[in-house]
Write an enzyme that holds these catalytic residues in place. Structure first.
Site, PDB file in Angstrom:
ATOM      1  N   LYS A 167       0.696  -1.261  -0.035  1.00 21.90           N
ATOM      2  CA  LYS A 167       0.055  -0.078  -0.006  1.00 21.90           C
ATOM      3  C   LYS A 167       0.799   1.207  -0.132  1.00 21.90           C
ATOM      4  O   LYS A 167       0.589   2.122  -0.712  1.00 21.90           O
ATOM      5  CB  LYS A 167      -0.975   0.025   1.276  1.00 21.90           C
ATOM      6  N   GLN A 217      -5.336  -1.088   9.457  1.00 25.98           N
ATOM      7  CA  GLN A 217      -5.116  -2.422   8.932  1.00 25.98           C
ATOM      8  C   GLN A 217      -6.020  -3.617   9.943  1.00 25.98           C
ATOM      9  O   GLN A 217      -5.352  -3.555  11.171  1.00 25.98           O
ATOM     10  CB  GLN A 217      -3.836  -3.011   8.952  1.00 25.98           C
ATOM     11  N   ASP A 222     -11.657   3.170   3.899  1.00 21.56           N
ATOM     12  CA  ASP A 222     -11.898   1.782   3.801  1.00 21.56           C
ATOM     13  C   ASP A 222     -13.461   1.585   3.786  1.00 21.56           C
ATOM     14  O   ASP A 222     -13.975   0.617   3.492  1.00 21.56           O
ATOM     15  CB  ASP A 222     -11.515   0.819   4.988  1.00 21.56           C
TER      16      ASP A 222
END
Ligand code: NDP
Length: 290
Positions: free
Chosen positions: A55, A99, A122
């Site tokens: 990422k 995460q 997200d």
């Protein structure tokens, strides 16, 4: 026999990333500001570390600022929430990704819902889930966003098609179903308690499998001509003591029946990260009114 197209998610993701990079450059030129994505990881899980490294690299490659915080596995919930609040206040940060999974001493929902909804790239915050469910402008989870892009690229209008989504998680199944409904599909969500899943799948013009069970969806579950999106990522034993990745669909069996299918790897996976940066760009524009 239908000729089955293997949908090249990697190539599609590269095109999307190139477009994001172009838009970032234009945004920088017009506003003098650079979009920033903060990634937070708690603990030493090697798989998560690989995702995060990937990422960070891709974020920099599209011209965004990448900030990452790696916290020890025994980090308390209070400390993580304090960091999230600091990132919420930081004007150089437009997107925040924590995460998952988090260590067990931390309540994931509490952390997700502490992220400012405008920076929730997200799309897991309850406000974004609610906006999506009610047809309002939302930051939408990356994996289903990528799946929808692939479907629209292949099919154009999805209106009136029967869609079956196997899996009802908050990160894939439910938002996928909401997106398909918004495209005027007739949507059925299947899960572990669904009766006669093969018969249900056989009605699907669009079949999305997001289960996490290696090659569970068999070739004869697929309606001739259906477009199949395989979200599953499962590691199984292979020859020579090695392992390999397979999806939730028995891809070889689907060949000749489906009109198109995403491979694993190389289908949905690359789209997820590209959509994360697409979402970060969207979040930046929304925050800056551009
Ligand atoms: P979850 O474990 O959260 O959800 C799995 C879903 O599958 C549940 O709704 C469960 O039903 C359902 N299910 C389990 N067994 C069956 C069965 N026998 N028949 C029908 N439904 C069943 O997984 P996620 O949604 O997080 O992920 C799904 C898969 O997608 C995983 O393989 C994951 O690795 C992959 N993934 C891939 C991504 C990518 O970028 N390519 C991103 C995110 C996920 P119930 O609710 O009843 O338990």
């Amino acid at each position: 026999m239908t000729e089955t197209e293997i949908i090249d998610g990697k190539a599609f993701a590269e095109t999307l990333l190139a477009q994001v990079a172009k838009d970032v450059a234009n945004l920088k030129a017009s506003s003098g500001k650079t979009p920033g994505l903060a990634v937070v990881i708690v603990g030493e899980d090697p798989a998560s570390q690989v995702y995060v490294r990937n990422k960070v690299e891709k974020t920099k490659a599209v011209g965004m600022v990448s900030v990452h915080h790696i916290l020890p596995a025994d980090t308390s919930q209070a400390d993580l929430l304090a960091l999230v609040e600091q990132l919420n206040q930081d004007e150089a940060v437009n997107g925040i990704l924590v995460q998952l999974p988090l260590p067990k001493q931390i309540d994931e929902s509490a952390v997700i819902n502490a992220i400012s909804p405008d920076k929730d790239v997200d799309g897991f915050h309850v406000v974004n889930a609610g906006r999506l469910a009610t047809g309002q402008d939302a930051l939408v989870p990356c994996t289903p966003t990528g799946c929808l892009m692939l479907l629209k690229d292949r099919l154009g209008s999805l209106s009136g098609l029967n869609a079956v989504v196997i899996g009802r998680s908050n990160i894939v199944g439910k938002p996928m179903a909401a997106l398909l409904l918004a495209e005027s599909c007739t949507v059925t969500i299947a899960h572990s308690k669904t009766r006669d899943l093969p018969a249900l799948c056989r009605q699907a013009d669009i079949l999305v499998a997001a289960v996490g069970r290696p090659e569970m969806v068999k070739g004869d579950w697929i309606k001739p001509g259906a477009v199949v999106i395989d979200v599953g990522v499962n590691r199984i034993p292979a020859e020579g003591g090695k392992t390999r990745l397979v999806g939730d669909v028995a891809t070889k069996e689907a060949m000749g029946t489906a009109s198109a299918i995403t491979p694993v790897p190389g289908g949905v996976g690359p789209m997820t990260i590209a959509c994360l940066l697409f979402n970060t760009l969207r979040a930046s524009r929304m925050q800056w009114g551009k």
